[in-house]
Design a protein around this motif. Structure first.
Motif, PDB file in Angstrom:
ATOM      1  N   THR A  99       0.801  -1.226   0.000  1.00  0.00           N
ATOM      2  CA  THR A  99       0.000   0.000   0.000  1.00  0.00           C
ATOM      3  C   THR A  99       0.831   1.273   0.000  1.00  0.00           C
ATOM      4  O   THR A  99       0.320   2.337  -0.336  1.00  0.00           O
ATOM      5  CB  THR A  99      -0.940   0.019   1.216  1.00  0.00           C
ATOM      6  N   GLY A 100       2.090   1.205   0.412  1.00  0.00           N
ATOM      7  CA  GLY A 100       2.947   2.387   0.379  1.00  0.00           C
ATOM      8  C   GLY A 100       2.582   3.457   1.394  1.00  0.00           C
ATOM      9  O   GLY A 100       2.833   4.644   1.170  1.00  0.00           O
ATOM     10  N   ILE A 101       1.996   3.062   2.526  1.00  0.00           N
ATOM     11  CA  ILE A 101       1.645   4.034   3.569  1.00  0.00           C
ATOM     12  C   ILE A 101       2.922   4.537   4.235  1.00  0.00           C
ATOM     13  O   ILE A 101       3.804   3.749   4.593  1.00  0.00           O
ATOM     14  CB  ILE A 101       0.704   3.398   4.609  1.00  0.00           C
ATOM     15  N   THR A 102       3.018   5.850   4.400  1.00  0.00           N
ATOM     16  CA  THR A 102       4.231   6.450   4.966  1.00  0.00           C
ATOM     17  C   THR A 102       3.980   7.236   6.246  1.00  0.00           C
ATOM     18  O   THR A 102       4.932   7.687   6.890  1.00  0.00           O
ATOM     19  CB  THR A 102       4.882   7.392   3.936  1.00  0.00           C
ATOM     20  N   GLY A 103       2.739   7.431   6.631  1.00  0.00           N
ATOM     21  CA  GLY A 103       2.460   8.208   7.832  1.00  0.00           C
ATOM     22  C   GLY A 103       1.000   8.089   8.226  1.00  0.00           C
ATOM     23  O   GLY A 103       0.228   7.345   7.602  1.00  0.00           O
ATOM     24  N   TYR A 104       0.623   8.838   9.259  1.00  0.00           N
ATOM     25  CA  TYR A 104      -0.759   8.791   9.745  1.00  0.00           C
ATOM     26  C   TYR A 104      -1.042   9.992  10.625  1.00  0.00           C
ATOM     27  O   TYR A 104      -0.134  10.713  11.054  1.00  0.00           O
ATOM     28  CB  TYR A 104      -1.037   7.487  10.495  1.00  0.00           C
ATOM     29  N   GLU A 105      -2.325  10.184  10.900  1.00  0.00           N
ATOM     30  CA  GLU A 105      -2.775  11.200  11.861  1.00  0.00           C
ATOM     31  C   GLU A 105      -4.034  10.662  12.531  1.00  0.00           C
ATOM     32  O   GLU A 105      -4.868  10.020  11.890  1.00  0.00           O
ATOM     33  CB  GLU A 105      -3.052  12.538  11.172  1.00  0.00           C
ATOM     34  N   PHE A 106      -4.142  10.904  13.849  1.00  0.00           N
ATOM     35  CA  PHE A 106      -5.285  10.410  14.617  1.00  0.00           C
ATOM     36  C   PHE A 106      -5.730  11.444  15.633  1.00  0.00           C
ATOM     37  O   PHE A 106      -4.904  12.213  16.148  1.00  0.00           O
ATOM     38  CB  PHE A 106      -4.930   9.108  15.359  1.00  0.00           C
ATOM     39  N   HIS A 107      -7.024  11.445  15.926  1.00  0.00           N
ATOM     40  CA  HIS A 107      -7.534  12.291  17.003  1.00  0.00           C
ATOM     41  C   HIS A 107      -8.595  11.534  17.800  1.00  0.00           C
ATOM     42  O   HIS A 107      -9.242  10.616  17.296  1.00  0.00           O
ATOM     43  CB  HIS A 107      -8.105  13.611  16.476  1.00  0.00           C
ATOM     44  N   GLN A 184     -27.407   8.758  21.085  1.00  0.00           N
ATOM     45  CA  GLN A 184     -28.243   9.020  22.257  1.00  0.00           C
ATOM     46  C   GLN A 184     -27.448   8.853  23.548  1.00  0.00           C
ATOM     47  O   GLN A 184     -28.008   8.925  24.637  1.00  0.00           O
ATOM     48  CB  GLN A 184     -29.443   8.060  22.264  1.00  0.00           C
ATOM     49  N   ASN A 185     -26.150   8.657  23.408  1.00  0.00           N
ATOM     50  CA  ASN A 185     -25.285   8.456  24.561  1.00  0.00           C
ATOM     51  C   ASN A 185     -23.913   9.038  24.226  1.00  0.00           C
ATOM     52  O   ASN A 185     -23.629   9.314  23.068  1.00  0.00           O
ATOM     53  CB  ASN A 185     -25.168   6.952  24.879  1.00  0.00           C
ATOM     54  N   THR A 186     -23.077   9.227  25.218  1.00  0.00           N
ATOM     55  CA  THR A 186     -21.717   9.708  24.955  1.00  0.00           C
ATOM     56  C   THR A 186     -20.961   8.646  24.164  1.00  0.00           C
ATOM     57  O   THR A 186     -20.875   7.486  24.587  1.00  0.00           O
ATOM     58  CB  THR A 186     -20.986  10.010  26.270  1.00  0.00           C
ATOM     59  N   ARG A 187     -20.423   9.052  23.021  1.00  0.00           N
ATOM     60  CA  ARG A 187     -19.790   8.126  22.068  1.00  0.00           C
ATOM     61  C   ARG A 187     -18.343   8.551  21.877  1.00  0.00           C
ATOM     62  O   ARG A 187     -18.074   9.697  21.508  1.00  0.00           O
ATOM     63  CB  ARG A 187     -20.551   8.181  20.745  1.00  0.00           C
ATOM     64  N   MET A 188     -17.405   7.635  22.111  1.00  0.00           N
ATOM     65  CA  MET A 188     -15.976   7.974  22.085  1.00  0.00           C
ATOM     66  C   MET A 188     -15.225   7.062  21.120  1.00  0.00           C
ATOM     67  O   MET A 188     -15.525   5.875  21.012  1.00  0.00           O
ATOM     68  CB  MET A 188     -15.394   7.840  23.496  1.00  0.00           C
ATOM     69  N   SER A 189     -14.238   7.657  20.437  1.00  0.00           N
ATOM     70  CA  SER A 189     -13.436   6.883  19.500  1.00  0.00           C
ATOM     71  C   SER A 189     -12.087   7.556  19.287  1.00  0.00           C
ATOM     72  O   SER A 189     -11.874   8.700  19.691  1.00  0.00           O
ATOM     73  CB  SER A 189     -14.156   6.723  18.157  1.00  0.00           C
ATOM     74  N   ILE A 190     -11.202   6.820  18.634  1.00  0.00           N
ATOM     75  CA  ILE A 190     -10.006   7.409  18.019  1.00  0.00           C
ATOM     76  C   ILE A 190     -10.185   7.254  16.525  1.00  0.00           C
ATOM     77  O   ILE A 190     -10.365   6.134  16.025  1.00  0.00           O
ATOM     78  CB  ILE A 190      -8.719   6.727  18.504  1.00  0.00           C
ATOM     79  N   THR A 191     -10.157   8.363  15.822  1.00  0.00           N
ATOM     80  CA  THR A 191     -10.401   8.381  14.387  1.00  0.00           C
ATOM     81  C   THR A 191      -9.154   8.913  13.685  1.00  0.00           C
ATOM     82  O   THR A 191      -8.515   9.853  14.167  1.00  0.00           O
ATOM     83  CB  THR A 191     -11.599   9.294  14.065  1.00  0.00           C
ATOM     84  N   GLY A 192      -8.801   8.317  12.551  1.00  0.00           N
ATOM     85  CA  GLY A 192      -7.627   8.817  11.856  1.00  0.00           C
ATOM     86  C   GLY A 192      -7.487   8.260  10.452  1.00  0.00           C
ATOM     87  O   GLY A 192      -8.378   7.558   9.942  1.00  0.00           O
TER      88      GLY A 192
END
Length: 197
Positions: A99-107, A184-192
């Motif tokens: 795939t040639g992935i060279t980096g990332y970003e997440f929040h 309808q509730n507090t929803r938490m994730s790490i997305t990137g």
């Protein structure tokens, strides 16, 4: 560890949406969730924008979540454990799928009750560096009545994915229109995003 990587890749090849139910261990998911709760308590999350730094806007009618960008410089032991897992996944993905992935970003991403994110693509029109989207969920004991599903739109095959703890979702950033349904509730994730610059 590689079992969860293979789960993501195999289900992605089959359906354009990779899903691993246990990409994050319960222990790591709990620690990351507590980090997010602490950051929110300190009012360090910011309203999420639309677009990138060259063309950033804010529209609560389109998305209403709050975010906090992760960074290895923060030197948080649990966030760095998450990054180590992402680094290992990228090595596996590049080796097995070229795939040639060279980096990332997440929040971190926090949706309070009533929050949502309307249909969108994850790749910017003026910057194609985002190749794959990844979302890891931090919600224990999530119920169907809590809503907040990730809805992925494909021709003749819409897919609704519950944001249950430990689950990670993986798909091509420029291919699949998706949305976050009203929670309808507090929803938490790490997305990137996995990137190729």
């Amino acid at each position: 560890m590689e079992d969860s990587f293979e789960d993501l890749i195999a289900s992605y090849i089959e359906n354009k949406v990779g899903i691993s139910e246990h990409f994050l261990s319960p222990e790591l998911a709990n620690y990351l969730k507590q980090n997010l709760i602490d950051l929110n308590r300190k009012s360090l999350l910011l309203a999420a924008g639309i677009g990138n730094s060259e063309k950033l806007s804010y529209d609560g009618a389109v998305r209403s979540d709050s975010i906090y960008w992760l960074d290895k410089k923060h030197n948080n032991v649990f966030e760095n454990e998450f990054f180590d897992k992402i680094d290992a996944f990228i090595l596996y993905l590049n080796r097995s799928c070229y795939t040639g992935i060279t980096g990332y970003e997440f929040h971190y991403s926090l949706y309070e009750s009533g929050d949502f994110y309307l249909k969108h693509l994850d790749q910017f029109k003026n910057n194609p560096s985002r190749k794959y989207s990844m979302i890891s969920y931090l919600n224990s004991n999530w119920q169907e009545s809590d809503g907040g599903e990730l809805m992925i739109h494909q021709e003749n095959n819409n897919q609704k994915i519950a944001p249950t703890q430990g689950k990670t979702v993986f798909f091509k950033s420029n291919e699949l229109v998706h949305e976050v349904l009203v929670t309808q509730n507090t929803r938490m994730s790490i997305t990137g995003w996995l990137k190729s610059d």
